[in-house]
Design an enzyme around this catalytic site. Sequence first.
Site, PDB file in Angstrom:
ATOM      1  N   TRP A  42       5.393  -1.278   0.518  1.00  0.00           N
ATOM      2  CA  TRP A  42       5.097  -2.714   0.531  1.00  0.00           C
ATOM      3  C   TRP A  42       3.781  -3.053  -0.167  1.00  0.00           C
ATOM      4  CZ3 TRP A  42       0.417  -3.092   2.701  1.00  0.00           C
ATOM      5  CH2 TRP A  42       0.041  -2.115   3.626  1.00  0.00           C
ATOM      6  N   ASN A  43       2.917  -2.063  -0.450  1.00  0.00           N
ATOM      7  CA  ASN A  43       1.572  -2.436  -0.910  1.00  0.00           C
ATOM      8  C   ASN A  43       1.546  -2.913  -2.372  1.00  0.00           C
ATOM      9  OD1 ASN A  43       2.039   0.175  -1.793  1.00  0.00           O
ATOM     10  ND2 ASN A  43      -0.056   0.874  -1.449  1.00  0.00           N
ATOM     11  N   LYS A  76      15.826   1.251  -2.277  1.00  0.00           N
ATOM     12  CA  LYS A  76      15.525   0.608  -0.990  1.00  0.00           C
ATOM     13  C   LYS A  76      14.046   0.230  -0.977  1.00  0.00           C
ATOM     14  CE  LYS A  76      13.940   2.232   2.735  1.00  0.00           C
ATOM     15  NZ  LYS A  76      12.966   1.134   2.964  1.00  0.00           N
ATOM     16  N   PRO A  77      13.737  -1.051  -1.176  1.00  0.00           N
ATOM     17  CA  PRO A  77      12.324  -1.461  -1.084  1.00  0.00           C
ATOM     18  C   PRO A  77      11.917  -1.569   0.382  1.00  0.00           C
ATOM     19  CG  PRO A  77      13.693  -3.358  -1.582  1.00  0.00           C
ATOM     20  CD  PRO A  77      14.633  -2.178  -1.478  1.00  0.00           C
ATOM     21  N   GLY A  81       5.039   6.696  -0.173  1.00  0.00           N
ATOM     22  CA  GLY A  81       4.846   6.319   1.225  1.00  0.00           C
ATOM     23  C   GLY A  81       4.075   7.393   1.961  1.00  0.00           C
ATOM     24  N   SER A  82       4.339   7.508   3.250  1.00  0.00           N
ATOM     25  CA  SER A  82       3.509   8.392   4.080  1.00  0.00           C
ATOM     26  C   SER A  82       3.887   9.862   3.902  1.00  0.00           C
ATOM     27  CB  SER A  82       3.649   8.006   5.553  1.00  0.00           C
ATOM     28  OG  SER A  82       4.887   8.471   6.040  1.00  0.00           O
ATOM     29  N   GLU A  94       5.039  10.576  -3.865  1.00  0.00           N
ATOM     30  CA  GLU A  94       3.679  10.055  -4.025  1.00  0.00           C
ATOM     31  C   GLU A  94       3.242   9.618  -2.631  1.00  0.00           C
ATOM     32  OE1 GLU A  94       0.866   7.809  -4.078  1.00  0.00           O
ATOM     33  OE2 GLU A  94       1.845   6.362  -5.426  1.00  0.00           O
ATOM     34  N   CYS A 107      -3.054   3.779  -1.915  1.00  0.00           N
ATOM     35  CA  CYS A 107      -3.114   5.230  -1.640  1.00  0.00           C
ATOM     36  C   CYS A 107      -4.316   5.866  -2.317  1.00  0.00           C
ATOM     37  CB  CYS A 107      -1.873   5.931  -2.179  1.00  0.00           C
ATOM     38  SG  CYS A 107      -0.382   5.265  -1.529  1.00  0.00           S
ATOM     39  N   GLU A 139      -6.059   7.912   6.521  1.00  0.00           N
ATOM     40  CA  GLU A 139      -6.100   6.712   5.677  1.00  0.00           C
ATOM     41  C   GLU A 139      -6.288   5.478   6.545  1.00  0.00           C
ATOM     42  OE1 GLU A 139      -3.536   6.568   1.682  1.00  0.00           O
ATOM     43  OE2 GLU A 139      -2.334   6.973   3.437  1.00  0.00           O
TER      44      GLU A 139
HETATM   45  C1  SIN Z   1      -0.452   3.170  -4.473  1.00  0.00           C
HETATM   46  O1  SIN Z   1      -1.319   2.783  -3.710  1.00  0.00           O
HETATM   47  O2  SIN Z   1       0.521   3.796  -4.052  1.00  0.00           O
HETATM   48  C2  SIN Z   1      -0.458   2.866  -5.943  1.00  0.00           C
HETATM   49  C3  SIN Z   1      -1.771   2.472  -6.432  1.00  0.00           C
HETATM   50  C4  SIN Z   1      -1.824   2.278  -7.930  1.00  0.00           C
HETATM   51  O3  SIN Z   1      -0.811   2.229  -8.630  1.00  0.00           O
HETATM   52  O4  SIN Z   1      -2.942   2.184  -8.417  1.00  0.00           O
END
Ligand code: SIN
Length: 491
Positions: A158-159, A182-183, A236-237, A258, A292, A393
Amino acid sequence: MSFELQRKELMATKNFIAGVWQDAVAGETLSVNNPATGERVALVPNSDAKDAKAAVDAAAHAFEAWRTTPAKQRAVILKRWNDLIMACADDLGKIISSEQGKPLSEAVGEIAYAASYVEWFAEEATRANGDIIPQAVRGRKMSAYREPVGIVAAITPWNFPAAMIARKIAPALAAGCTVVCKPAAETPLTALALVKLAEEAGVPAGVLNIVITASSKEVADVWLDDARVRKITFTGSTPVGKHLAHESSRTLKKLALELGGNAPFIVFDDADIDAAVEGLMVAKFRNGGQTCVCPNRVYVQSKVYGTFLEKLTARVSALVVGPASNSASQIGPMINAKAISKIEEHVNDAVARGARVLTGGQRLFTEQRAESTYYAPTVLADVDRAARCFHEETFGPVAPITSFETEAEVIEMANDSPFGLASYFYTNDMRRVHRVTDALECGIVGVNEGALAAEAAPFGGVKDSGYGREGSVHGLEEYMHIKYVCQGGLE
Ligand code: SIN
């Protein structure tokens, strides 16, 4: 919805499977809410296993035609998609802001960032060359072809509701793969709007399918079990990433994960301190700290510690917090109540261990809404190295800082983490640049720079931050495998 769209049809609220906009088979729905107000923005399908399977059936049916579509034609369709995304940037930005909360200018910036991946992979589609291998045996010709892996399942967070979709789907389509996506349940509307534009750009029916659900596990389980799905790409996590890696081993899918980060941000005493402060502002407070790659642990060498804290605190306390609808806002709401509780726990834990709050340190606007999702941008000094915010995090606008004495000590601290996504450091010593870059255990290093991601650069981590790369030439390879062809009897 509090925003007016120029193209109202971009507000799509159904699944898109086999080229048909449709409700969930079971007719269930889920509410998408504005994190700033808690108000409903839209109702979307709450899909289950049947919808997940229908999406794979559609992607399987479409695969043969798409993989044999000339790369140049796939590139033309992707370029059209890029153009449409850019033409609708304001509307798409409004959709992001309404469901994710980030300030409008930042949301529109995310659309340009997302489109940059679509444009990049449109161009890369035509360059997925194979190899002609120098003859090793008389009478034989050997070559290696690049082929699409097959159906890709893309599971996105979602970020960055637009950028993560683009960074996964564009290379998959460029490679000749078909996609089931799937978002995140919090932010499906941006994904649906992007799919609407992909349809308009000419992506054929069944090539891109999207399933909305709050039952992520039920949908993912169908895709994990189905041998026709050849790749999972997930942001995600770390616990969910490990689960996907474990479960996908039954059908030996290719994976790109990722996952979480815990980035160190190091300021050496020979650095340009103003540049380091600006770098931290960009890296830490982008998207309200919900990224992230954002620094989670700030280490400042003791000689410049006081100056750095003073300059940073002045910048952070001037940040404007507020809803996306306020054009002055620089930090929006956090995504939900759970997210803000975690931030509070981390700050309280650090303070209980002796940290000083130099600015922030509390929720905002609680007089307007008791369950306010706004958190004041925060600087914590003298943070104990055992504090939770140095190890987990925080995903919020909190900069926890401590001092260090030597390069060896700070490298040891920076690497003392199971995670290895991004690291940042500031120095003006050229020899140190190379030493520290080599020593840091991570996938991405920012040297005197706080904004790292770009479509032409490989994005991804090591250790518990996952594997696989997004963006760059490596981002396309993730969606292809190599077929070696040996032709004999030629002499
Ligand atoms: C992320 O937080 O997963 C991506 C961050 C980014 O693309 O800079």
